[in-house]
Motif scaffolding. Structure first.
Motif, PDB file in Angstrom:
ATOM      1  N   ARG A  45       0.845  -1.186   0.000  1.00 30.30           N
ATOM      2  CA  ARG A  45       0.000   0.000   0.000  1.00 30.30           C
ATOM      3  C   ARG A  45       0.876   1.230   0.000  1.00 30.30           C
ATOM      4  N   VAL A  46       0.479   2.222  -0.765  1.00 26.61           N
ATOM      5  CA  VAL A  46       1.231   3.463  -0.749  1.00 26.61           C
ATOM      6  C   VAL A  46       0.745   4.255   0.456  1.00 26.61           C
ATOM      7  N   SER A  47       1.398   4.045   1.569  1.00 22.37           N
ATOM      8  CA  SER A  47       0.944   4.708   2.788  1.00 22.37           C
ATOM      9  C   SER A  47       2.159   5.118   3.575  1.00 22.37           C
ATOM     10  N   GLN A  48       2.239   6.408   3.901  1.00 22.76           N
ATOM     11  CA  GLN A  48       3.427   6.907   4.576  1.00 22.76           C
ATOM     12  C   GLN A  48       3.610   6.231   5.926  1.00 22.76           C
ATOM     13  N   ALA A  49       2.488   5.959   6.610  1.00 24.76           N
ATOM     14  CA  ALA A  49       2.606   5.339   7.935  1.00 24.76           C
ATOM     15  C   ALA A  49       3.286   3.982   7.823  1.00 24.76           C
ATOM     16  N   ALA A  50       2.860   3.184   6.806  1.00 26.29           N
ATOM     17  CA  ALA A  50       3.442   1.857   6.642  1.00 26.29           C
ATOM     18  C   ALA A  50       4.923   1.978   6.296  1.00 26.29           C
ATOM     19  N   LEU A  51       5.255   2.958   5.448  1.00 21.49           N
ATOM     20  CA  LEU A  51       6.658   3.116   5.062  1.00 21.49           C
ATOM     21  C   LEU A  51       7.504   3.549   6.255  1.00 21.49           C
ATOM     22  N   ASP A  52       6.945   4.436   7.097  1.00 18.06           N
ATOM     23  CA  ASP A  52       7.691   4.847   8.271  1.00 18.06           C
ATOM     24  C   ASP A  52       7.972   3.663   9.183  1.00 18.06           C
ATOM     25  N   ALA A  53       6.970   2.811   9.339  1.00 21.78           N
ATOM     26  CA  ALA A  53       7.174   1.612  10.159  1.00 21.78           C
ATOM     27  C   ALA A  53       8.291   0.775   9.593  1.00 21.78           C
ATOM     28  N   PHE A  54       8.307   0.689   8.274  1.00 19.20           N
ATOM     29  CA  PHE A  54       9.337  -0.106   7.626  1.00 19.20           C
ATOM     30  C   PHE A  54      10.720   0.487   7.882  1.00 19.20           C
ATOM     31  N   LEU A  55      10.818   1.824   7.812  1.00 20.39           N
ATOM     32  CA  LEU A  55      12.125   2.467   7.942  1.00 20.39           C
ATOM     33  C   LEU A  55      12.729   2.297   9.329  1.00 20.39           C
ATOM     34  N   THR A  56      11.863   2.167  10.343  1.00 19.30           N
ATOM     35  CA  THR A  56      12.406   2.058  11.696  1.00 19.30           C
ATOM     36  C   THR A  56      12.986   0.685  11.973  1.00 19.30           C
ATOM     37  N   PHE A  57      12.764  -0.219  11.047  1.00 20.78           N
ATOM     38  CA  PHE A  57      13.179  -1.576  11.367  1.00 20.78           C
ATOM     39  C   PHE A  57      14.621  -1.817  10.959  1.00 20.78           C
ATOM     40  N   THR A  58      15.549  -1.640  11.901  1.00 19.14           N
ATOM     41  CA  THR A  58      16.960  -1.809  11.603  1.00 19.14           C
ATOM     42  C   THR A  58      17.520  -2.956  12.425  1.00 19.14           C
TER      43      THR A  58
END
Lengths: 471, 401, 548
Positions: free
Chosen positions: A393-406
Motif C-alpha cells: 500500500r502506498v501509505s506513509q505510515a506503513a513506510l515509516d514503520a518499515f524504515l524504523t526496522f533496523t
C-alpha cells in the motif's frame, strides 16, 4: 515352526489392531485419563478441520453456519509462517461468519507452485492463495482465478490507487480489451507486499580494500556503474577467494543490468522480445565484463549467499527478503541502492505477489473480504515488522514503520529503489512467462559464463524467445 | 622362499586393506560431515577453510574494555600469542616519505592530518599527510594506500596493543558441541511427529506389500491360469514407467476416494507394487517343484503348501523385499510432497519435513543437517544392527535374473 | 446348508446370482445416469457395477444349464463383491482415514513394539542353544511370553481399547451394517460356490481349480495394482493423445504431441556459419547442432529442442554412471570376497549410502559441492598446495564450480549417484561371487591360469546373471533420474539446461507449464526407450549364455 506361527499371528494382530485403533482418535479427543499435556496440541488440529471429520460427525456442526475458507501463502522462513498463522487467527475473530484455516505453503518456489497446480487440477486448492506476479496471466487466462472486478465495484471504499500502480496495472489488465486501470473490468487480486533489490555490503571488506564507502557515494550521486566496478575490483584484489560482487542466477539480478542500460526483456506493450536491442545488449555486456573480463563476481550460478555470509563477498545483490538471514553475520554490514546505469536509473525491479481467489471457490464474496483483510495497512504492517517485506500500500505510515526496522541502517536504499522508476515484475499476457524464462535463462547463463559472446546472443535470442508469443 | 611368499601375501593384504579403507573413507565422509556440522553454530558452518569438528571462538574479558572480546592469535615481538580484538575496521593509511618510498608506516587515518597538497610519485598523484612518528614529531608523508585493520590487546597485559588484519587472523577456538540444534529442529519442524508418521507408514507398507507380493508371486510362479504370462509381462513393463507420469491420475483417484492429505494415501497404493511380486516370483520359481507336488497329493491345499512349506524356506527373499520396501517407503519424497498438504504438519513424513526445512532454514546448514541426520540415521541404525541378516539374505535371493 | 441337496444348493446359487444381476444392473444404471458424482466416480463405480451385473446374469444362466463357467463366474463375482463390501465397510467406518489419528498415538507405543520384537529375537536365539535343550526351551517360551506381554501393552498404549469402544456403536449404523451384511451374504455364496459338491455337480476340472486359486492368490495384488497403477497408466496413455492442461477439456489431437517431441529437420548449409533463420522455419524449429560431414555443413533442428537436450543429458548420465557404478562395485566386491577379517565391516560401510534418504543426501552434497566454502574444493586446493610445496610444481588450483558450471553439473550428479548406488551393487556382486563354486577356480589353477586369467575366464562368465541384473536395474534407475536432480540442483535444470533429464523435463511440462498431455507423451517415449534398452540387454544376456 511354532515361533514362526506366533510371529505371523503377532504381526497380523498388530496390523489388525492398528487398523482398528486407527479410527479411534477422531471422535475421542482425550482417550486416556492420564494423557500427558504434550499430546494435546498434536491432536487439536485434527478436531478443528471440519472437512476431515468422519461423515457422521459433520451434522453436529451445522447450526453455526460459518463459512470455512482456506488460504495459503508462501512464507520465506518460520517467523513469517508464524506471523501469517497469527494474522489468520486475528482475522478469523474479526471477520464475521468466516472461519479461516491458514496453510503455510512450501517455501521452495518449485514445490509451492507445483503442489498448488496439482491441487487446482484436482479441485482441492485453497479458496484464497498467493501467487508470484509473473504467474498472474497464466492463472487468469486459464480461468483458474476469479475476476474480482464486480465484487470490488460493489465494495465501498475500495480504491485501486491505494496500492503501488505497477502491480495494480497488471492486476487490472483485461486480456479481452488489453486495457488496465480501475475501470478495465478486471481485477485478479491484490498485492501482498512489494520488494526490490539492494546491495548488501560487507563494510569491513570495503574498508580493508581502501575503497570509498558506497553509501556516501550514493548520497553524493557518484554511485554509478564505474564507481561500482572500481570498488568491486579493489575488493577482488584482496585475495583469490574474495569477490567484489555476487548475485543469484535468475532473471531478477541480470534483468537489473539490462534495465539500467535502458533496455529490458520485452517491448513496451510486452508482446515481443526486446533482448536484442542495443541497450539490452549493452547492459548484458557490462554484466558479462563483471563476470568474465574483470572477474570480480562470484562465478555465475554459484550460490553467493554462503560466501557472503562467510565474509568473502563485498557487495551481494538481493531483495529485502534476504535481510533476516544476513542479520546473523559477524561483520559490519549495511545496504546501499543499486548503482545508476547509463540510463540514469538504477533499473531496479518492483517485485510483488498477489492474493488471488480460486475460481472454484464456493464463497467468492467471503473470499474477496479475506483478500481485502489480508492487504489492509494493519496486516501489512505486521508482516513488514519482520523486516523482510515492504508494504504494497502506498501509505506513509506503513513506510515509516518499515524504515524504523533496523539493521540495516540504510533502509532508505530499498525505498530509493522503489522510487527510481523501477520495472515492475509482471506476467506475460501475450505469451507464456515460464517458457520465456526457460529460454532466456540458459542463453544469459551461456553469456555470463563466457561460453558465448553478446553478439551471438543478440543474433539468435529473439528468434527463440518470440516463439512463446501467440502460441 | 616361504618367508618371501608370506611377505608377498602380507603386502597384498595390506594393499587390499588400504584400498578398502580409502573407499570406506569416501563412503562415510559425507555422513561424518553431516553429523559434525549438525553440532555447529551457524557462523561456524560458513567459514573458510572449512573444518570438520564444531568449534566456538573463545571470548575473554579484558580490564578496561567492555564486554566479552573475541580472541585471535597475534604476533607480538615475533611471538605468537592470543590477543583480544577490541576494535575492528580501523581505517589506516600506508604512508611513506617521498624520498624513501620503500620504508612504509601504517597509521590510523584519524591520527594524521591532511595537508591538502598532492605530490606526483611515479606518475601517480598522491595525497600528502602530516604523520606522527616516534618521538612526538610529525613528518610529511604521502599516502600510498589505504586499508582497514583491527586493534588487538594482550589480555594478560592490556598495555600491549597491535594493529593487524582481522580477516586473515586465526581465531582462538575450542571444541564445542551444540546438541541444542536437534532440539531446535525438532521444535521448528515437528520432526518427532514426522518420525512417528514415517515409522508407521513404513511398517504398514512393508507388511502389506510383503503379504500381497508373496501371494501374487506364488501365483505367478506356480499356478497356471489363463493370461498369466501376459499379465506378468504387463507387471514387468510397469517397472519401467517413470512414476512422475502417474502422479496426476493417481492424485485424482485419491481425491475421489477422499484420501488426499491423509496418511492412507501414502500407504494403501504402495502395498500393491509390481516390483515385490516380481521379486517373490523370481525366488519361488527356483523352489523345487517335487516337494510341493508330494504335498498336493497328500491333500494339502495351496494355502497350506505356501504357509507350511514355501514360506519357511523363503525368509531370505522376504527379508530382501522387506528391506527394499522399507527403504522405498522411508525415503519416498515426491508422492508425499504432492499429496500431503504443506500446511497439514501433523501428517508430514520425514522427507517432507526435511523439504520444508530446506526452504525455511536455508541460512543455517547446521539445522538442515541436523534434520537430515534425523531422517537418515534411524534406517542406518536398523541396518547396522541387522546387517548380517539383510546383506546375507540379499545375497541368497533376488539376483537370479 | 451342508445338508441341503445339491439341487437345492444350485438353485440357491442361481437365485442369488439372478438377484445380484438385477441389483447390479439397476445400481449401475442409476450411477451412470442420475448419481450426483463426478465423472471419475461415475465411471469408476458404474462401469464395474454394470460388468458385475452382466457377469452375474451370465453365471446364473450357466448354473441353470449346469455349465462350469457359471461356477467360475459366481466365484469371481461373489469374491469381488465380498472384497468391495468389506473394504467399503472399512472405508465407511473411517478406518483408513483413522491412520492419521493412529500416527498421533503410535509414538507412545513404539518403545513397547521394539521391546516385543526384541523379546521375539531373544526367544529366537534359543534355537541356537541346541546343546542345552532345557535352557533353549525356557528361553523360547520366555521370549514368546514376553513378546506377547509387550505386544498387549503396545496395543493398550496406542489406544486400542477406546478405539474398539468407539467402533462398536458405529458398527450398528445403517450403512456400515448394510455393507457388513452384504459382505456376509457374498461370503456365504462364495463358500457355497467353491465347495466340492457344487464343483462336482458342475464338472469342475483340476486345471480350472488351479486357475481359480491362481487368480485368488493374485487378486489382492492385482486388484490394487489395477486400481492404483494400471488405471492411471492407461489414463496417461490416453491423455498423451490430447492437449489436456489438467483443468479444461481434453481435445483429442492424435499423434501431434509425439510429432512435436521428436520432430527433427536436417538441412544442408551453404556456409558453416550461415544464420539459422535463413534455412529453417524458426517459428517451428530451433537449432540443435551444426556438424560437418564429408565436407558439407549441416544444421540439425528440432521442434522441441529441450527434449533432445534432455535426452542427450540422460544418455550421457547413463553412459557415465552405469559403467562407473558397476565396474567400481565389481572391483570392490572382488576385494571384499576374501576370508580376511573385517570384510563384513567394510561391506556394511559401503552399503550405508544406499540406505539413506535422497533428500538428506542431496542436502549434504550440496554443501560439499559448494565452490567457495565446500569441502571438495577445499580438498582439491589443499592437495594442489601440498603438491606444489612438495615438488615445487606450479599447478593451478582448478577452483571447480561443481554445480554451476555446464561442464561439471552432470558430473556432480554422476558422482553423487555412483556414491549412493555402488555399495548396493557391491553387495549384489558379492552375492554372485560367493555362489561361484570354488571347484572352478581350483580347476583353473590346475590348468595354470593366473589370477587375471581366472578373473576373465571364470569370474566374469559365472557372474553374468548377476551382472545382467545389476546393469539392468541400474540402467532403468539412471534413465529415470529425477529426485536427485530435483533437490541437488537449483534450479533443477542446472546451468544452461545441463542437468535437464527426461523425467525432469516431463515433470516441468506437465506440472509447471500445464501441459499434461504433452508430458505424458514424453513419459511414454521414455518408456519405449527404457523398454528398448532392457530388451537389448535381455538379448545380449541370452546370446552370451549360449556361449558359455
Amino acid at each position: 515352526m511354532s515361533r514362526k506361527t506366533i510371529w505371523y499371528m503377532l504381526s497380523l494382530l498388530t496390523i489388525g489392531a492398528m487398523l482398528l485403533s486407527a479410527c479411534a482418535a477422531p471422535a475421542t479427543p482425550a482417550p486416556t485419563t492420564q494423557a500427558p499435556a504434550a499430546e494435546a496440541p498434536t491432536e487439536a488440529p485434527k478436531v478443528e478441520s471440519p472437512t476431515e471429520a468422519p461423515a457422521a460427525a459433520a451434522p453436529t456442526e451445522a447450526p453455526m453456519a460459518e463459512v470455512a475458507l482456506r488460504w495459503r501463502t508462501r512464507p520465506d522462513n518460520t517467523e513469517e509462517a508464524n506471523v501469517y498463522s497469527e494474522i489468520s487467527k486475528e482475522l478469523d475473530a474479526q471477520l464475521e461468519g468466516i472461519t479461516l484455516a491458514y496453510e503455510a505453503g512450501g517455501s521452495e518456489t518449485s514445490s509451492y507452485q507445483d503442489v498448488l497446480k496439482t491441487e487446482i487440477g484436482a479441485g482441492t486448492a485453497p479458496d484464497v492463495f498467493w501467487i508470484p506476479g509473473t504467474d498472474v496471466a497464466d492463472f487468469a487466462t486459464r480461468g483458474l482465478i476469479l475476476n474480482l472486478a464486480d465484487l470490488a465495484g460493489k465494495t465501498e471504499g475500495f480504491n485501486v490507487d491505494d496500492f503501488y500502480p505497477g502491480p495494480m496495472g497488471h492486476l487490472t489488465f483485461n486480456p479481452e480489451t488489453s486495457q488496465s486501470g480501475a475501470d478495465s473490468g478486471a481485477l485478479w487480486g491484490l498485492p501482498r507486499d512489494v520488494s526490490t533489490f539492494a546491495l548488501y555490503l560487507n563494510l569491513d571488506l570495503i574498508a580493508e580494500a581502501g575503497a570509498p564507502d558506497p553509501r556516501e557515494q550514493a548520497a553524493n550521486g557518484e554511485w554509478t556503474w564505474e564507481a561500482f566496478l572500481e570498488t568491486a575490483q579493489a575488493v577482488r584484489a584482496l585475495g583469490t577467494d574474495i569477490y567484489g560482487y555476487g548475485a543469484s542466477a535468475w532473471w531478477g539480478p541480470y534483468g537489473v543490468w539490462l534495465n539500467a542500460a535502458g533496455g529490458g526483456f520485452f517491448n513496451a506493450d510486452r508482446t515481443a522480445c526486446a533482448l536484442n536491442t542495443p541497450e539490452s545488449l549493452a547492459g548484458l555486456e557490462f554484466e558479462r565484463s563483471l563476470y568474465v573480463d574483470h572477474d570480480v563476481a562470484v562465478p555465475y550460478g554459484e550460490d553467493p549467499e554462503a560466501p557472503f555470509r562467510a565474509g568473502k563477498v563485498a557487495m551481494f545483490q538481493n531483495g529485502r527478503w534476504a535481510t533476516p538471514g544476513v542479520r546473523t553475520v559477524t561483520f559490519n554490514w549495511d545496504v546501499v541502492e543499486l548503482p545508476k546505469g547509463p540510463s540514469g536509473h538504477m533499473g531496479n525491479w518492483l517485485f510483488w505477489g498477489a492474493y488471488v481467489v480460486n475460481a472454484n471457490t464456493q464463497h467468492p464474496e467471503e473470499a474477496w473480504k479475506l483478500v481485502q483483510a489480508l492487504t489492509t495497512a494493519e496486516t501489512q504492517a505486521k508482516v513488514a515488522a519482520l523486516g523482510a517485506n515492504i508494504p504494497s500500500r502506498v501509505s506513509q505510515a506503513a513506510l515509516d514503520a518499515f524504515l524504523t526496522f533496523t539493521p540495516p541502517d540504510n533502509n532508505q536504499a530499498f525505498l530509493n529503489g522503489l522510487n527510481d522508476n523501477p520495472a515492475t515484475e509482471g506476467p506475460l499476457w501475450a505469451g507464456s512467462w515460464p517458457d520465456y524464462d526457460k529460454i532466456m535463462g540458459p542463453a544469459v547463463n551461456a553469456v555470463l559464463t563466457g561460453e558465448t559472446d553478446v553478439a551471438t546472443f543478440g543474433a539468435t535470442i529473439c528468434d527463440e524467445a518470440n516463439k512463446v508469443f501467440g502460441q | 622362499m616361504r618367508s618371501s611368499y608370506r611377505l608377498l601375501t602380507w603386502l597384498q593384504n595390506a594393499a587390499v586393506y588400504l584400498v578398502l579403507s580409502l573407499f570406506a573413507g569416501l563412503m562415510l565422509f559425507p555422513f561424518i560431515y553431516m553429523l559434525t556440522t549438525s553440532f555447529k553454530t551457524p557462523a561456524d558452518t560458513f567459514r573458510y577453510p572449512p573444518r570438520l569438528l564444531p568449534r566456538d571462538q573463545v571470548f575473554t574479558r579484558v580490564p578496561g574494555y567492555e564486554g566479552e572480546l573475541p580472541l585471535y592469535y597475534g604476533v607480538v615481538n615475533g611471538e605468537r600469542r592470543p590477543m583480544a580484538l577490541v576494535q575492528n575496521s580501523i581505517r589506516v593509511g600506508v604512508f611513506a616519505e617521498p624520498s624513501r618510498l620503500e620504508q612504509t608506516l601504517t597509521v590510523p587515518l584519524d591520527q594524521v592530518q591532511a595537508t591538502g597538497a598532492t605530490l606526483t610519485v611515479n606518475g601517480e598523484a598522491l595525497e600528502v599527510f602530516r604523520v606522527p612518528v616516534e618521538g612526538g614529531t610529525t613528518v610529511e608523508m604521502v599516502k600510498l594506500s589505504q586499508t582497514a585493520l583491527g586493534r588487538f590487546v594482550d589480555p594478560q597485559d592490556p598495555t600491549i596493543t597491535i594493529l593487524q588484519n582481522t580477516r586473515t587472523s586465526t581465531p582462538v577456538e575450542r571444541l564445542a558441541l551444540h546438541p541444542e540444534n536437534y532440539a531446535q529442529v525438532i521444535a521448528l519442524r515437528g520432526m518427532d511427529r514426522a518420525l512417528t508418521n514415517t515409522t508407521l507408514v513404513t511398517l504398514l507398507v512393508m507388511f502389506g506389500q510383503l503379504a500381497t507380493s508373496v501371494l501374487g508371486g506364488y501365483a505367478f510362479a506356480r499356478l497356471r491360469f489363463p493370461g498369466r504370462d501376459t499379465l506378468f509381462t504387463v507387471y514387468l513393463g510397469t517397472i519401467m514407467i517413470p512414476f512422475v507420469v502417474l502422479i496426476t491420475p493417481l492424485y485424482q483417484i485419491m481425491v475421489a476416494i477422499g484420501w488426499v492429505d491423509h496418511l492412507a494415501s501414502l500407504i494403501i497404493p504402495w502395498i500393491f507394487t509390481a516390483y515385490g511380486t516380481f521379486l517373490m516370483r523370481q525366488f519361488f520359481i527356483t523352489f523345487p517343484k517335487e516337494i510341493e507336488e508330494a504335498a498336493l497329493i497328500d491333500g494339502a491345499s495351496r494355502l497350506e503348501i505356501l504357509r507350511r512349506i514355501i514360506l519357511p524356506a523363503s525368509t531370505p527373499a522376504m527379508a530382501t523385499l522387506a528391506t527394499f520396501t522399507f527403504l522405498y517407503a522411508w525415503n519416498s519424497f515426491f508422492w508425499p510432497l504432492v499429496i500431503i498438504n504443506t500446511g497439514n504438519e501433523a501428517n508430514h513424513v520425514l522427507t517432507l519435513a526435511l523439504n520444508v526445512l530446506r526452504g525455511r532454514a536455508v541460512d543455517s546448514p547446521n539445522l538442515l543437517l541436523a534434520g537430515a541426520a534425523i531422517a537418515i540415521l534411524p534406517p542406518m541404525v536398523i541396518f547396522i544392527l541387522g546387517q548380517r541378516f539383510f546383506v546375507e539374505s540379499a545375497t541368497s535371493s533376488g539376483v537370479k535374473g | 446348508m451342508k445338508n441341503l441337496s445339491i439341487d437345492t444348493q444350485l438353485r440357491l446359487l442361481f437365485l442369488w446370482q439372478a438377484a445380484l444381476c438385477l441389483a447390479a444392473l439397476f445400481g449401475g444404471l442409476w450411477v451412470f445416469f442420475s448419481a450426483p458424482w463426478g465423472a471419475l466416480a461415475r465411471y469408476g463405480v458404474g462401469l464395474p457395477l454394470l460388468l458385475a451385473g452382466a457377469a452375474a446374469g451370465l453365471s446364473a444362466w450357466d448354473i441353470r444349464q449346469r455349465r462350469h463357467r457359471g461356477r467360475v463366474l459366481a466365484i469371481a463375482v461373489n469374491y469381488l463383491g465380498l472384497l468391495a463390501a468389506g473394504v467399503g465397510a472399512l472405508h465407511v467406518l473411517g478406518i483408513f482415514l483413522g491412520i492419521d489419528a493412529l500416527a498421533g498415538t503410535f509414538g507412545r507405543g513404539i518403545l513397547w513394539l521394539l521391546l516385543a520384537l526384541g523379546a521375539l529375537f531373544i526367544g529366537g536365539l534359543g534355537e541356537r542353544l541346541e546343546y542345552r535343550p532345557q535352557l533353549a526351551r525356557r528361553l523360547q517360551q520366555g521370549g514368546r511370553w514376553m513378546a506377547a506381554l509387550f505386544g498387549v501393552i503396545f496395543l493398550l498404549r496406542i489406544g486400542t481399547l477406546p478405539a474398539l469402544l468407539w467402533l462398536l456403536p458405529r458398527l450398528l449404523q445403517p450403512l456400515p451394517l448394510g455393507l457388513l451384511l452384504a459382505a456376509a451374504l457374498f461370503g456365504a455364496a462364495l463358500w457355497l460356490a467353491s465347495r466340492r459338491p457344487v464343483a462336482n455337480a458342475l464338472h469342475a476340472g483340476v486345471l480350472s481349480d488351479e486357475a481359480i486359486s491362481g487368480f485368488l492368490f493374485l487378486s489382492p495384488n492385482l486388484l490394487g495394482f489395477l486400481l492404483f497403477f494400471a488405471g492411471p497408466l492407461i489414463f496417461s496413455l490416453y491423455i498423451s493423445f490430447t492437449d489436456w492442461d489438467a483443468f479444461g477439456t481434453k481435445n483429442f489431437v492424435g499423434l501431434e504431441n509425439y510429432q512435436k517431441i521428436i520432430g527433427l529437420d536436417l538441412v544442408a548449409l551453404e556456409a558453416p556459419d550461415q544464420a539459422a533463420n535463413t534455412v529453417i522455419d524458426v517459428n517451428r524449429f530451433s537449432e540443435l547442432a551444426r556438424f560437418n560431414l564429408l565436407g558439407r555443413s549441416y544444421l540439425l533442428a528440432a521442434t522441441d529442442k529441450l527434449f533432445w537436450i534432455s535426452l542427450r543429458n540422460t544418455v550421457q548420465f547413463v553412459l557415465m554412471a552405469v559403467p562407473l557404478s558397476v565396474i567400481l562395485a565389481l572391483f570392490l566386491a572382488n576385494l571384499l570376497n576374501s576370508n580376511l577379517p573385517g570384510m563384513r565391516v567394510f561391506r556394511a560401510m559401503y552399503f550405508l549410502p544406499s540406505v539413506a534418504a535422497v533428500v538428506g543426501i542431496a542436502l549434504i552434497w550440496q554443501l560439499l559441492y559448494n565452490a567457495s566454502i565446500g569441502y571438495i574444493n577445499y580438498g582439491i586446493t589443499s592437495a594442489v598446495n601440498a603438491l606444489n610445496a612438495l615438488f615445487g610444481t606450479s599447478l593451478q588450483d582448478p577452483a571447480i564450480r561443481w554445480l554451476s558450471s555446464v561442464d561439471t553439473a552432470l558430473l556432480s550428479l554422476v558422482i553423487m549417484v555412483v556414491w549412493q548406488t555402488v555399495g548396493f551393487n557391491t553387495v549384489l556382486f558379492l552375492a554372485g561371487l560367493t555362489n561361484i563354486p570354488t571347484m572352478l577356480y581350483e580347476a583353473a589353477t590346475v590348468d595354470g591360469a593366473g589370477k587375471w586369467a581366472q578373473f576373465w575366464n571364470v569370474t566374469i562368465p559365472m557372474l553374468a546373471p548377476t551382472t545382467f541384473f545389476v546393469v539392468t536395474t541400474t540402467t532403468i534407475q539412471a534413465m529415470q533420474l529425477f529426485d536427485q536432480v530435483f533437490i541437488l540442483m537449483n534450479p533443477p535444470e542446472g546451468p544452461n539446461n545441463a542437468t535437464l533429464t527426461i523425467v525432469l523435463y516431463l515433470y516441468r511440462s506437465g506440472f509447471q507449464n500445464f501441459r499434461l498431455g504433452y508430458g505424458s507423451a514424453i513419459a511414454w517415449i521414455l518408456f519405449a526407450l527404457i523398454f528398448g534398452v532392457t530388451l537389448l540387454q535381455f538379448q545380449r544376456q541370452r546370446s552370451s549364455q549360449m556361449e558359455y
